[in-house]
Write a protein that holds these residues in place. Structure first.
Motif, short mmCIF file in Angstrom:
data_model
loop_
_atom_site.label_atom_id
_atom_site.label_comp_id
_atom_site.label_asym_id
_atom_site.label_seq_id
_atom_site.Cartn_x
_atom_site.Cartn_y
_atom_site.Cartn_z
N MET A 183 0.29 -5.28 -23.87
CA MET A 183 -0.57 -4.33 -23.40
C MET A 183 -1.88 -4.12 -23.94
O MET A 183 -2.83 -3.98 -23.21
N ALA A 184 -2.05 -4.04 -25.29
CA ALA A 184 -3.15 -4.19 -26.07
C ALA A 184 -4.09 -5.26 -25.52
O ALA A 184 -5.34 -5.13 -25.32
N LYS A 230 17.62 3.36 -36.92
CA LYS A 230 16.23 3.63 -37.03
C LYS A 230 14.95 2.88 -36.39
O LYS A 230 14.18 3.29 -35.92
N TRP A 231 15.36 1.62 -36.58
CA TRP A 231 14.42 0.58 -36.01
C TRP A 231 14.75 -0.39 -35.25
O TRP A 231 14.16 -1.30 -34.89
N ASP A 232 15.75 0.08 -34.46
CA ASP A 232 16.49 -0.83 -33.59
C ASP A 232 15.44 -1.34 -32.15
O ASP A 232 15.81 -2.41 -31.68
N ASP A 233 14.59 -0.39 -32.00
CA ASP A 233 13.58 -0.52 -30.88
C ASP A 233 12.24 -1.16 -31.22
O ASP A 233 11.35 -1.29 -30.50
N SER A 239 11.55 2.69 -16.39
CA SER A 239 12.07 1.74 -17.04
C SER A 239 11.29 0.50 -16.91
O SER A 239 11.77 -0.71 -16.93
N LEU A 240 9.92 0.48 -16.80
CA LEU A 240 9.35 -0.63 -16.39
C LEU A 240 9.05 -1.49 -17.57
O LEU A 240 8.54 -2.81 -17.65
N LEU A 241 8.78 -0.80 -18.72
CA LEU A 241 8.35 -1.65 -19.92
C LEU A 241 9.44 -1.56 -20.96
O LEU A 241 9.98 -0.58 -21.50
N PRO A 242 9.94 -2.81 -21.42
CA PRO A 242 11.14 -2.96 -22.45
C PRO A 242 10.48 -2.15 -23.82
O PRO A 242 9.72 -2.59 -24.49
N GLY A 243 11.64 -1.47 -24.19
CA GLY A 243 11.45 -0.59 -25.43
C GLY A 243 10.36 0.42 -25.27
O GLY A 243 10.18 1.32 -26.40
N HIS A 244 9.82 0.84 -23.97
CA HIS A 244 8.96 1.74 -24.19
C HIS A 244 8.98 2.88 -23.02
O HIS A 244 8.41 3.79 -23.00
N GLY A 245 9.83 2.55 -21.97
CA GLY A 245 10.26 3.14 -20.87
C GLY A 245 9.10 3.03 -19.62
O GLY A 245 9.03 1.96 -19.18
N THR A 281 7.09 -3.59 -30.27
CA THR A 281 5.85 -4.47 -31.04
C THR A 281 5.51 -5.24 -29.92
O THR A 281 4.22 -5.33 -29.57
N LEU A 282 6.32 -5.90 -29.26
CA LEU A 282 5.92 -7.07 -28.22
C LEU A 282 5.41 -6.39 -27.14
O LEU A 282 4.29 -6.81 -26.62
N SER A 283 5.79 -5.33 -26.63
CA SER A 283 5.40 -4.78 -25.33
C SER A 283 3.96 -4.01 -25.77
O SER A 283 2.95 -3.95 -24.84
#
Length: 262
Positions: A19-20, A5-8, A226-232, A13-15
């Motif tokens: 970005m923020a 459920k939380w593997d990503d 697939s530019l952003l890890p964990g985000h697409g 969080t880091l991405s």
């Protein structure tokens, strides 16, 4: 099952933090820094949109990206309403030359470019505080919606289009946005209507997410890229910001927006 459920979470969080940080710094600096970030984001999102809708036309996607970024920078140079002269250009070129989904690209492409140009102009006219508020409301909506949806599950908000989005996550996003509005009241001179306006902005952000999900389902893809890890892709992260920005820019045309100071 719980771990899956939380593997990503770590990647997301880091991405999100990266970005923020870039976004808030650029917003605060304003000028060419914010215009350059808006131009880059606009170009990348148009590239992703074109690649989703017509994946074989790679060169056209790059051309549309360049046109989108150029339209934003042109808007900063030209005075007043002239800055919006090129806002429909990339969308119209794409609608003319793409082999598939011309109408979808035209509508969503205009939305992307209008939002990017509008935010640059809004920063000049109304200052940085409103844009920091915008970014924080969108982030709070996304983060609290993500956690509430994963923790509580429950009925889906719109299963046909966005099967992962739940009512629990949706309502949590509204509440988090309202809290951001209350917090801003404590250290700015914003009006007392800000909490419920923040909640409406949260809803607009969620509708932006829904709109992009509908396009991805129509295109048969999981992520915009697939530019952003964990985000697409960038569209996968900025779809909410796009919806919220368009709502804020529309409201600014209908009502007086006061300057907000610390």
């Amino acid at each position: 099952m719980m771990a899956q459920k939380w593997d990503d979470l770590a990647k997301r969080t880091l991405s999100a933090l990266a970005m923020a940080a870039v976004g808030v710094v650029a917003v605060w600096l304003g000028g060419i820094w914010f215009a350059a970030l808006a131009a880059l984001a606009c170009g990348v999102m148009l590239w992703e949109l074109a690649r989703m809708l017509s994946p074989t036309q790679t060169h056209l996607a790059l051309t549309l990206a360049a046109l989108g970024g150029g339209a934003v920078l042109l808007g900063r140079v030209l005075p007043g309403s002239l800055g919006y002269v090129g806002v429909a250009g990339p969308a119209m070129v794409g609608a003319a030359l793409l082999m598939r989904e011309k109408a979808v690209f035209a509508v969503y492409g205009v939305a992307i470019t209008v939002a990017a140009c509008g935010l640059v102009d809004f920063r000049v006219t109304h200052g940085a505080v409103w844009l920091v508020w915008l970014v924080l409301v969108v982030i709070a909506t996304d983060v609290f919606g993500y956690f509430a949806g994963r923790m509580f599950g429950g009925p889906k908000f719109w299963p046909r289009i966005s099967p992962k989005k739940t009512w629990a996550g949706t309502v949590a996003g509204w509440v988090a946005a309202g809290v951001i509005g209350v917090l801003f009241l404590t250290f700015t001179n914003a009006g007392r209507d800000l909490p419920w306006i923040s909640m409406l902005l949260s809803l607009a952000s969620q509708m932006g997410d829904i709109a992009e999900s509908a396009i991805k389902r129509r295109a048969g893809v999981k992520d915009s890229s697939s530019l952003l890890p964990g985000h697409g892709g960038l569209l996968d992260r900025f779809d909410g910001l796009l919806g919220a920005s368009l709502f804020m820019l529309l409201v600014a045309q209908l009502v007086y927006v006061p300057e907000v100071r610390f």
